[in-house]
Design a protein around this motif. Structure first.
Motif, PDB file in Angstrom:
ATOM      1  N   GLY A   1       0.753  -1.094   0.009  1.00 31.52           N
ATOM      2  CA  GLY A   1       0.047   0.019   0.062  1.00 31.52           C
ATOM      3  C   GLY A   1       0.899   1.278   0.043  1.00 31.52           C
ATOM      4  O   GLY A   1       0.492   2.223  -0.679  1.00 31.52           O
ATOM      5  N   LEU A   2       1.935   1.340   0.912  1.00 32.09           N
ATOM      6  CA  LEU A   2       2.699   2.437   0.751  1.00 32.09           C
ATOM      7  C   LEU A   2       3.598   2.477  -0.526  1.00 32.09           C
ATOM      8  O   LEU A   2       3.739   3.752  -1.022  1.00 32.09           O
ATOM      9  N   MET A   3       3.926   1.569  -1.291  1.00 33.29           N
ATOM     10  CA  MET A   3       4.635   1.663  -2.100  1.00 33.29           C
ATOM     11  C   MET A   3       3.816   2.126  -3.526  1.00 33.29           C
ATOM     12  O   MET A   3       4.193   3.037  -4.298  1.00 33.29           O
ATOM     13  N   ASN A   4       2.690   1.630  -3.502  1.00 33.09           N
ATOM     14  CA  ASN A   4       1.799   1.791  -4.629  1.00 33.09           C
ATOM     15  C   ASN A   4       1.306   3.425  -4.234  1.00 33.09           C
ATOM     16  O   ASN A   4       1.363   4.251  -5.362  1.00 33.09           O
ATOM     17  N   GLY A   5       1.161   4.092  -2.998  1.00 36.61           N
ATOM     18  CA  GLY A   5       1.039   5.463  -2.874  1.00 36.61           C
ATOM     19  C   GLY A   5       2.161   6.071  -2.999  1.00 36.61           C
ATOM     20  O   GLY A   5       2.075   7.217  -3.638  1.00 36.61           O
ATOM     21  N   LEU A   6       3.326   5.544  -2.760  1.00 38.29           N
ATOM     22  CA  LEU A   6       4.496   6.403  -3.308  1.00 38.29           C
ATOM     23  C   LEU A   6       4.461   6.629  -4.773  1.00 38.29           C
ATOM     24  O   LEU A   6       4.830   7.769  -5.473  1.00 38.29           O
ATOM     25  N   PHE A   7       4.276   5.699  -5.601  1.00 37.78           N
ATOM     26  CA  PHE A   7       4.231   5.505  -6.946  1.00 37.78           C
ATOM     27  C   PHE A   7       2.979   6.609  -7.691  1.00 37.78           C
ATOM     28  O   PHE A   7       3.100   7.413  -8.296  1.00 37.78           O
ATOM     29  N   MET A   8       1.942   6.568  -6.822  1.00 38.15           N
ATOM     30  CA  MET A   8       0.976   7.618  -7.014  1.00 38.15           C
ATOM     31  C   MET A   8       1.311   8.938  -6.647  1.00 38.15           C
ATOM     32  O   MET A   8       1.017   9.852  -7.586  1.00 38.15           O
ATOM     33  N   ILE A   9       1.923   9.067  -5.630  1.00 37.03           N
ATOM     34  CA  ILE A   9       2.438  10.602  -5.423  1.00 37.03           C
ATOM     35  C   ILE A   9       3.367  11.050  -6.395  1.00 37.03           C
ATOM     36  O   ILE A   9       3.448  12.309  -6.798  1.00 37.03           O
ATOM     37  N   ILE A  10       4.181  10.245  -6.856  1.00 34.95           N
ATOM     38  CA  ILE A  10       5.317  10.468  -8.007  1.00 34.95           C
ATOM     39  C   ILE A  10       4.432  10.909  -9.287  1.00 34.95           C
ATOM     40  O   ILE A  10       4.855  11.888  -9.943  1.00 34.95           O
ATOM     41  N   ALA A  11       3.517   9.959  -9.542  1.00 37.39           N
ATOM     42  CA  ALA A  11       2.627  10.263 -10.658  1.00 37.39           C
ATOM     43  C   ALA A  11       1.877  11.796 -10.540  1.00 37.39           C
ATOM     44  O   ALA A  11       1.843  12.485 -11.584  1.00 37.39           O
ATOM     45  N   LEU A  12       1.645  11.927  -9.332  1.00 37.31           N
ATOM     46  CA  LEU A  12       0.753  13.292  -9.139  1.00 37.31           C
ATOM     47  C   LEU A  12       1.657  14.465  -9.128  1.00 37.31           C
ATOM     48  O   LEU A  12       1.321  15.457  -9.745  1.00 37.31           O
ATOM     49  N   LEU A  13       2.933  14.164  -8.741  1.00 37.69           N
ATOM     50  CA  LEU A  13       3.945  15.422  -8.988  1.00 37.69           C
ATOM     51  C   LEU A  13       4.130  15.521 -10.401  1.00 37.69           C
ATOM     52  O   LEU A  13       4.257  16.760 -10.846  1.00 37.69           O
ATOM     53  N   VAL A  14       4.245  14.674 -11.144  1.00 33.85           N
ATOM     54  CA  VAL A  14       4.400  14.529 -12.628  1.00 33.85           C
ATOM     55  C   VAL A  14       3.390  15.309 -13.328  1.00 33.85           C
ATOM     56  O   VAL A  14       3.451  16.175 -14.267  1.00 33.85           O
TER      57      VAL A  14
END
Length: 118
Positions: free
Chosen positions: A102-115
């Motif tokens: 969950g945390l790793m998918n959330g990290l990828f989601m936050i990176i995509a959100l920043l992009v």
């Protein structure tokens, strides 16, 4: 040690592939915004389920589950409250892998959100 890391990476890649496939079937296109939306749902589900398992393992629901089991037990036999197994003893699923994914998918989601925003 390496096999556990390899297993975690394989599961993480499967969740990412599942997010992309669901994004394609949901909107018939693959876009960053669709990835973020579906990834948020995956992240929220994994984190909430891991938190639920954590509260179960902490013994928070033991008295409630034992009371319901005692109240709804059928038969004429008398049971003691201590004889009824605890919910935290019956549920043996480990919540740590769910929390990690969950945390790793959330990290990828936050990176995509920043992009997406920059």
């Amino acid at each position: 040690m390496k096999s556990r890391l390899k297993k975690k990476l394989i599961i993480l890649s499967f969740t990412q592939i599942a997010i992309i496939i669901i994004s394609y079937f949901y909107q018939h296109e693959i876009s960053l915004l669709n990835y973020i939306n579906i990834s948020f749902l995956f992240t929220a589900g994994l984190l909430l389920f891991s938190l639920l398992l954590y509260t179960i393992h902490s013994g928070f629901y033991d008295a409630i589950s034992r009371s319901f089991n005692l109240f709804f037990s059928k038969g004429g036999e008398k049971r003691n409250f201590e004889d009824i197994p605890r919910l935290s003893e019956m549920i043996t699923v480990n919540e740590k892998p769910l929390l990690f994914h969950g945390l790793m998918n959330g990290l990828f989601m936050i990176i995509a959100l920043l992009v997406y925003y920059f």
